[in-house]
Motif scaffolding. Sequence first.
Motif, mmCIF file in Angstrom:
data_model
loop_
_atom_site.group_PDB
_atom_site.id
_atom_site.type_symbol
_atom_site.label_atom_id
_atom_site.label_comp_id
_atom_site.label_asym_id
_atom_site.label_seq_id
_atom_site.Cartn_x
_atom_site.Cartn_y
_atom_site.Cartn_z
ATOM 1 N N ALA A 80 1.175 -1.460 -0.296
ATOM 2 C CA ALA A 80 -0.022 0.025 0.110
ATOM 3 C C ALA A 80 0.584 1.379 -0.124
ATOM 4 O O ALA A 80 2.139 1.286 0.273
ATOM 5 C CB ALA A 80 -0.918 0.088 1.442
ATOM 6 N N ASP A 83 -1.503 7.420 2.167
ATOM 7 C CA ASP A 83 -1.728 9.173 2.045
ATOM 8 C C ASP A 83 -2.337 9.620 3.556
ATOM 9 O O ASP A 83 -0.946 10.604 3.345
ATOM 10 C CB ASP A 83 -3.497 8.974 1.992
ATOM 11 C CG ASP A 83 -3.819 7.504 0.802
ATOM 12 O OD1 ASP A 83 -2.797 8.293 0.141
ATOM 13 O OD2 ASP A 83 -4.549 7.035 1.058
ATOM 14 N N THR A 84 -2.070 8.911 5.021
ATOM 15 C CA THR A 84 -1.773 9.526 6.245
ATOM 16 C C THR A 84 -1.647 8.568 7.321
ATOM 17 O O THR A 84 -2.052 7.602 6.844
ATOM 18 C CB THR A 84 -3.283 9.984 6.980
ATOM 19 O OG1 THR A 84 -3.867 9.975 6.743
ATOM 20 C CG2 THR A 84 -3.577 11.260 5.579
ATOM 21 N N SER A 94 1.332 12.953 6.155
ATOM 22 C CA SER A 94 0.076 13.220 5.136
ATOM 23 C C SER A 94 1.207 13.309 3.487
ATOM 24 O O SER A 94 1.931 14.002 3.401
ATOM 25 C CB SER A 94 -0.403 14.485 5.536
ATOM 26 O OG SER A 94 -0.834 15.476 3.509
ATOM 27 N N ARG A 96 -0.258 14.060 0.500
ATOM 28 C CA ARG A 96 -0.494 15.479 0.258
ATOM 29 C C ARG A 96 0.964 16.954 0.377
ATOM 30 O O ARG A 96 1.146 17.673 0.134
ATOM 31 C CB ARG A 96 -1.838 16.021 0.467
ATOM 32 C CG ARG A 96 -2.485 17.422 -0.352
ATOM 33 C CD ARG A 96 -3.673 17.426 0.769
ATOM 34 N NE ARG A 96 -4.801 16.184 0.192
ATOM 35 C CZ ARG A 96 -6.144 16.603 0.212
ATOM 36 N NH1 ARG A 96 -6.820 17.666 1.117
ATOM 37 N NH2 ARG A 96 -6.667 15.468 0.209
ATOM 38 N N VAL D 11 -3.894 5.459 7.109
ATOM 39 C CA VAL D 11 -4.453 4.669 5.587
ATOM 40 C C VAL D 11 -4.425 5.427 4.741
ATOM 41 O O VAL D 11 -2.998 6.578 4.077
ATOM 42 C CB VAL D 11 -5.627 6.638 6.016
ATOM 43 C CG1 VAL D 11 -6.341 6.984 4.906
ATOM 44 C CG2 VAL D 11 -6.715 6.361 6.837
ATOM 45 N N SER D 12 -4.922 4.633 3.298
ATOM 46 C CA SER D 12 -3.897 4.809 1.711
ATOM 47 C C SER D 12 -5.169 4.242 0.910
ATOM 48 O O SER D 12 -6.284 3.443 0.742
ATOM 49 C CB SER D 12 -3.670 2.728 2.347
ATOM 50 O OG SER D 12 -3.410 2.544 0.602
ATOM 51 N N THR D 13 -4.562 4.810 0.182
ATOM 52 C CA THR D 13 -5.969 4.362 -1.120
ATOM 53 C C THR D 13 -5.655 3.982 -1.700
ATOM 54 O O THR D 13 -6.042 3.051 -2.200
ATOM 55 C CB THR D 13 -6.459 6.467 -1.967
ATOM 56 O OG1 THR D 13 -6.494 6.867 -0.340
ATOM 57 C CG2 THR D 13 -7.707 6.518 -2.430
ATOM 58 N N GLN D 14 -4.198 4.058 -2.497
ATOM 59 C CA GLN D 14 -3.656 3.006 -3.436
ATOM 60 C C GLN D 14 -3.097 1.766 -3.127
ATOM 61 O O GLN D 14 -2.179 2.007 -2.177
ATOM 62 C CB GLN D 14 -2.858 3.718 -4.346
ATOM 63 C CG GLN D 14 -1.638 2.855 -5.723
ATOM 64 C CD GLN D 14 -1.014 4.087 -6.207
ATOM 65 O OE1 GLN D 14 -1.128 5.533 -5.630
ATOM 66 N NE2 GLN D 14 -0.161 3.559 -7.040
ATOM 67 N N LYS D 15 -3.323 0.909 -2.991
ATOM 68 C CA LYS D 15 -3.227 -0.452 -2.596
ATOM 69 C C LYS D 15 -3.539 -1.744 -3.201
ATOM 70 O O LYS D 15 -4.744 -2.010 -4.249
ATOM 71 C CB LYS D 15 -3.849 -0.130 -0.693
ATOM 72 C CG LYS D 15 -5.540 -0.406 -0.499
ATOM 73 C CD LYS D 15 -5.704 0.090 0.595
ATOM 74 C CE LYS D 15 -7.505 0.665 0.493
ATOM 75 N NZ LYS D 15 -7.922 0.542 1.471
ATOM 76 N N THR D 20 -8.328 -3.978 0.109
ATOM 77 C CA THR D 20 -9.977 -2.732 0.010
ATOM 78 C C THR D 20 -11.143 -3.422 1.783
ATOM 79 O O THR D 20 -11.198 -4.559 1.860
ATOM 80 C CB THR D 20 -10.832 -3.017 -0.858
ATOM 81 O OG1 THR D 20 -10.111 -2.252 -1.886
ATOM 82 C CG2 THR D 20 -12.218 -1.373 -0.854
ATOM 83 N N LYS D 23 -8.846 -2.206 7.635
ATOM 84 C CA LYS D 23 -8.134 -1.018 8.542
ATOM 85 C C LYS D 23 -7.003 -1.162 9.516
ATOM 86 O O LYS D 23 -7.198 -2.742 9.979
ATOM 87 C CB LYS D 23 -9.453 -1.035 9.624
ATOM 88 C CG LYS D 23 -9.180 0.324 10.700
ATOM 89 C CD LYS D 23 -9.683 0.595 11.200
ATOM 90 C CE LYS D 23 -9.917 2.246 12.057
ATOM 91 N NZ LYS D 23 -10.879 2.202 13.447
#
Lengths: 100, 100, 100, 100, 100
Positions: A80, A83-84, A94, A96, D11-15, D20, D23
């Motif tokens: 993964a 993001d944060t 972060s 971003r 937290v990860s979006t691209q994984k 999906t 946590k």
Amino acid sequence: MQIARVCGTVVSTQKEPSLTGTKFLLLQLVDQEGELLPEYEVAADTVGAGIDEWVLFSRGSAARQVLGSEKRPLDAAVIAIIDTISAGNRLIYSKRDQYR
Amino acid sequence: MQIARVCGTVVSTQKEPSLTGTKFLLLQLVDQEGELLPEYEVAADTVGAGIDEWVLFSRGSAARQVLGSEKRPLDAAVIAIIDTISAGNRLIYSKRDQYR
Amino acid sequence: MQIARVCGTVVSTQKEPSLTGTKFLLLQLVDQEGELLPEYEVAADTVGAGIDEWVLFSRGSAARQVLGSEKRPLDAAVIAIIDTISAGNRLIYSKRDQYR
Amino acid sequence: MQIARVCGTVVSTQKEPSLTGTKFLLLQLVDQEGELLPEYEVAADTVGAGIDEWVLFSRGSAARQVLGSEKRPLDAAVIAIIDTISAGNRLIYSKRDQYR
Amino acid sequence: MQIARVCGTVVSTQKEPSLTGTKFLLLQLVDQEGELLPEYEVAADTVGAGIDEWVLFSRGSAARQVLGSEKRPLDAAVIAIIDTISAGNRLIYSKRDQYR
């Protein structure tokens, strides 16, 4: 899983045949305060991570629970892109902010 | 995976029968700056690595994801001979330079 | 795999039933220069190793890749009795010299 | 298993697609006297653990012995929220006391 | 396997459902001279070990090679209660002496 920063790549021509096409990333481990540690891992990339991105990676048989890697002799894989990272009310990292 | 330099061999006659024909290499581990560490691993060779070559090796069940080793009691295997290690713009290791 | 010297035995009557007949050896780990380390492992013997012999042992699921141990709750096993360890031109250990 | 305090989230979006819905908790390890250690693990939550709770977590293939995680590339999972830790006659930790 | 002294218990109500009925022991690790180490492991009990007894425990997938635990998310299990530990001619530990 441990947190790491992607810091480089390892290239090999002569390797176990099943590893053809596997991209090896050089990861530098990060501690829970976001500081770089003097430890590394070479991990297979499965999520398209780039230099300087922070990632989660798994060790052991988990590295082979990825489509196409089931039979590869891998013991570490990036799973993964982070993001944060938050601890209590603090934002430790972060993505971003890093690229702003 | 970790990076190591092949520094020797271990020979055994009296061993688990399934290990007949397995070549055991003595590996000295290398840190992310390319410095030798006071740590070693004895790993099965699967790629024909020779003395002084730098290699990637896997630990754990990954060592048995190699044709012919599936049922051998191995917990470490050389999986690739390294051509180059790069970190950012720096070239940390190059096999070509080593042998020039 | 790691290198170790067989230095003793561990005996147990009350144990997981599948372990009946398993011999537990106390191993003292050896570094890459042949010096004894302050670390140990208790490993199942599968090759008939005796006190003072130097051996290779495997950790993890590799310890169960031995005929008859497939279903035993073992995480370490002696897999080979070492004849020689060589690093470059140096002979670090030779079983023959030890017993001469 | 090791003992840890839940101290944050990752937290990860691209994984890896199979992750999906997983946590990721940031855990700070605890020693046998109940003191926080400078070590962490990022573990999948399977029991609904919240910030500041003390938990048991497993590493390695055990992390995938959870309904729905069998095929996920996870090497650490929270498996229990701790009520009490006792050593001899001493109570080292009690969840009830913590929240009183 | 490593040697440990049973020093306590960990109790949990809210846990992974498959763990119902599993007893968690707090183990303090012991070195090869029989001295207690500042390291612990929480392990599932499978042999009925009691406080102050010395035991062998396995880590990793070995912890699930026990009848009824095959599908539990465990990474450590007590597999034997130790009667004696001998190194050369020395008796490092004897259960009989301990309880005399």
